[in-house]
Design an enzyme around this catalytic site. Structure first.
Site: not given
Ligand code: PEP
Ligand code: MG
Length: 747
Positions: A364, A471, A507, A606, A629-630, A640, A677
């Site tokens: 965090h 977020r 989101r 995702e 990212n996910d 990740r 994103c």
């Molecule tokens: C992602 O997963 O790419 C995303 C934008 O959400 P977070 O990084 O908050 O999981």
């Molecule tokens: Mg994500």
């Protein structure tokens, strides 16, 4: 027997204090100490070795060995018995040194005459500063009591070294905490920072390691431990009941605070002549050494807890609170072992940089540092031991490097780098109001990611056209209670106000996995990233989502509203979440609140499953946003958060690019607006490739808008597309090398 030695060690310490009180130079002090110990322990030799650099020890004083060897005899870490003690931080006690494994004969010292050897590390808070050795001709093993006495002396020497008592000529005798030190950690947030150290938890300095009234010291210890216990109980009473981790830590505190073994060891240290503070620190030192050797993560955690508790006790004993009277420098670089998101937010943007001894990329604190665009390095081992308040420090967030008290050359190189970055920033500022239009005339929508009110000012500054991802979980993570609907709706309204009419896509709460709310019970899961998270929690326990959707509708107060649901894996989840949105609208309508002027409800893509969802899904959503990212972690089955694998697979791997391209094609043919994103949208090379495969909206950190736009404006997407196509045809695993070459030609 024990009584006899207890008296002796106290007497030895009392005499040691006499030596310290004298106004003599560092060398003379060390000489006197070796002389005194040899005499008190009825042994022929006492020598002190100190580090002259990271892996060389130097004989700095001796009673009994050849005096000419002082400052001449050196050994590398691990070399000889002395080097072994230093390397392993473990005592060597032998009655036959020459036959002991690792023995190295050093003719210049004349030590062959000595058979028995006792070497004890000189340590302060787990850091080895040198070795103290006693030797004798008579073949004998030193007793437990003798070892103990030397350990206590070693500790006092370490404490005095910290206070600069042995500073003299030569590297091994130079003041501590003055050398340049470099740390290699991990990148938490890119960017370079120059400033001065501000310790989040200032170190307690023990100025009186030796005491002559054990009774009084015992009383002081007892009183302080009592204060500590009461404090821990109070913390337990007020702790949030759902926060398992916090409760575990507090329970561990309570266990240690009531531990008879801990108390007994400290009392023994006092009996032997240490002050209460020094006794606490001696035990803390032992725990730190064990911590560095422990491989079991649970044990390490508990030893950390003991370390924290010891610091608290030291503060009570010395009266040195977190407030030491030190003044925060104007360019503070925060140094901490770890820090919570709320504490970090309290410091806010005034921090130039952050260096954490632990921390993690997905913590965090890292999320907040990113939101505030403060360079952050995590995993900088031993930084809290080395850094002192006010030390000059350079943080290179890109490389994960930290230079503490750097020398001129490093400073010059670093400043050159910063100047180059500043130039680049100027270049980005000059194109801020220009469109992100490629050479072949294609416009790419540049959006930014945000999560805090503090992010919003960047919307205008960066040149982004919208907030593509807000977020919302950060607002939940930085509190230790569940925020109220009114509080949230006020905040969301402020976010919309601050966006000055530019669209903001909120989101809904994305918790679970690594994002655990301290006040919400979380299930014990074997594999949290694949577990109960995001929209799965929201649908199973809809209370929070309902409250949040209502807060959003109310915040919009008749303005346009855009909402998306995270981590949708199949269409029914979206339909169910969308139905909640409709209910929220209905509720607000009945209550007479104005409804949003327009409403867009989308989903985050995702999981690979959603790429293959039925056409009905693609037609039902108002838009899709790829959470790269996910999506990438599930596509490659590579966590990740896991340093061992997170960089293993390239985003520009042809498999992943082809997969993304398929999604673009589907969205185009079904008329579904699409954006991307994840972090990759903010990396210029990746962003150019995403645009080349047809992605038209990219949402990224504000600081990335300039660099990405700058590259896009110099790229011909049609050309880049054929570069990617050829690379695929030629069987390359990743298109990166050819793309980088192409882009370089465009500079
Ligand atoms: C992602 O997963 O790419 C995303 C934008 O959400 P977070 O990084 O908050 O999981
Ligand atoms: Mg994500």
């Amino acid at each position: 027997m024990i009584e006899h030695f207890q008296t002796d060690s106290r007497q030895m310490l009392a005499r040691l204090r006499g030596v310290m009180a004298e106004d003599s130079a560092g060398q003379a002090r060390l000489d006197q100490i070796t002389h005194l110990i040899a005499a008190e322990m009825f042994t022929e030799v006492c020598s002190i070795y100190l580090f002259r650099d990271d892996d060389t020890l130097e004989l700095c004083a001796t009673q009994g060995l050849n005096a000419d060897a002082v400052h001449q005899t050196r050994m590398r870490l691990g070399e000889g018995l002395v080097g072994r003690v230093a390397k392993t931080s473990r005592i060597v006690n032998t009655d036959d040194a020459p036959s002991t494994r690792g023995f190295r004969y050093m003719p210049e010292t004349g030590e062959e005459a000595y058979t028995s050897f006792l070497g004890v590390p000189i340590q302060r808070l787990g850091e080895t500063l040198g070795v103290i050795v006693v030797q004798s001709k008579q073949s004998r093993k030193y007793s437990e009591e003798e070892i103990y006495a030397i350990e206590v002396v070693a500790m006092v020497i370490a404490e005095m070294a910290e206070l600069g008592a042995f500073v003299g000529e030569g590297a091994a005798m130079s003041a501590r905490h003055q050398h340049p030190v470099m740390f290699h950690g991990g990148t938490g947030q890119e960017g370079a920072a120059e400033g001065h150290v501000w310790l989040h938890e200032p170190r307690v300095v023990v100025t009186n390691p030796i005491a002559d009234d054990p009774q009084r010291e015992r009383e002081r210890l007892h009183e302080s431990v009592e204060t500590l216990r009461v404090g821990v109980d109070r913390m337990l009473d007020t702790a949030a009941s759902g926060d398992k981790e916090q409760l575990e830590v507090l329970e561990a505190y309570r266990m240690f605070a009531n531990s008879k073994g801990w108390m007994r060891r400290m009392e023994e240290d006092i009996t032997r002549g240490l002050s209460a503070e020094a006794a606490v620190e001696k035990e803390q030192s032992t725990a730190r050494t064990r911590m560095s050797q422990a491989t079991d993560p649970y044990l390490r955690e508990r030893l950390h807890d003991l370390d924290d508790l010891s610091n608290r006790l030291l503060r009570i004993l010395t009266g040195q609170g977190a407030e030491t009277g030190a003044e925060m420098p104007s360019d503070p670089v925060l140094i901490a072992r770890n820090i919570g998101p709320a504490e970090l937010l309290d410091y806010g943007r005034k921090l130039k940089g952050i260096v954490l001894e632990e921390g993690s990329v997905g913590s965090h604190a890292a999320i907040v540092a990113r939101a505030l665009a403060i360079p952050l390095v995590v995993h900088a081992e031993r930084i809290t031991t080395e850094a002192l308040n006010g030390d000059y420090i350079l943080v290179d967030g890109e490389q994960g490097a930290v230079h503490l008290r750097p020398d001129e050359n490093v400073v010059t190189a670093f400043r050159d780098k910063m100047a180059m970055q500043a130039k680049a920033q100027e270049r980005y500022a000059s194109i801020r109001d220009k469109p992100a239009e490629t050479l072949d005339g294609i416009h790419i929508n540049m959006h930014m990611n945000a999560g805090l009110m503090a992010d919003l000012p960047s919307l205008d500054g960066s040149g982004a056209e919208a907030v593509g991802l807000f977020r919302t979980e950060l607002q939940f993570l930085i509190r230790n209670y569940m925020p109220k609907r009114a509080e949230l709706s006020k905040l969301y309204a402020r976010v919309m106000d601050a966006a000055h009419g530019k669209p903001v896509t909120f989101r809904t709460l994305d918790i679970g996995s690594d994002k655990v709310l301290p006040y919400m019970k979380s299930a014990e899961e074997p594999n949290p990233a694949l577990g109960w998270r995001a929209v799965r929690i929201a649908l199973d326990r809809p209370g929070v989502m309902r409250m949040q959707l209502q807060a959003l509708v109310r915040a919009a107060a008749g303005r346009p509203l855009s909402v998306m649901f995270p981590f949708v894996a199949q269409q029914e989840e979206f339909f169910a979440a969308r139905a909640e949105m409709d209910k929220a609208l209905e509720r607000e309508r009945i209550l007479g609140h104005p409804l949003p002027e327009t409403l867009r409800v989308g989903a985050m893509l995702e999981t690979p499953s959603l790429a293959y969802a039925p056409d009905t899904f693609y037609r039902s959503v108002d838009f899709l946003s790829i959470g790269g990212n996910d999506l990438k972690q599930f596509f490659f089955a590579a966590d990740r958060e896991n340093e061992l694998v997170r960089r293993r697979y390239d985003t520009l791997n042809v498999s992943f690019l082809s997969f993304l391209e398929n999604i673009v094609t589907r969205c185009t043919s079904l008329g579904t607006p699409l954006s991307f994103c994840g972090e990759d949208a903010g990396r210029p090379v990746e962003a150019a490739c995403l645009a080349a495969i047809g992605m038209r909206t990219l949402s990224m950190r504000p600081a990335s808008v300039g660099p990405v736009k700058s590259v896009l404006r110099r790229t011909d997407l049609e050309e880049l597309r054929s570069v990617i196509h050829d690379a695929r045809e030629n069987g390359l695993q990743s298109v990166r090398p050819v793309v980088v070459e192409y882009l370089r030609g465009k500079l």
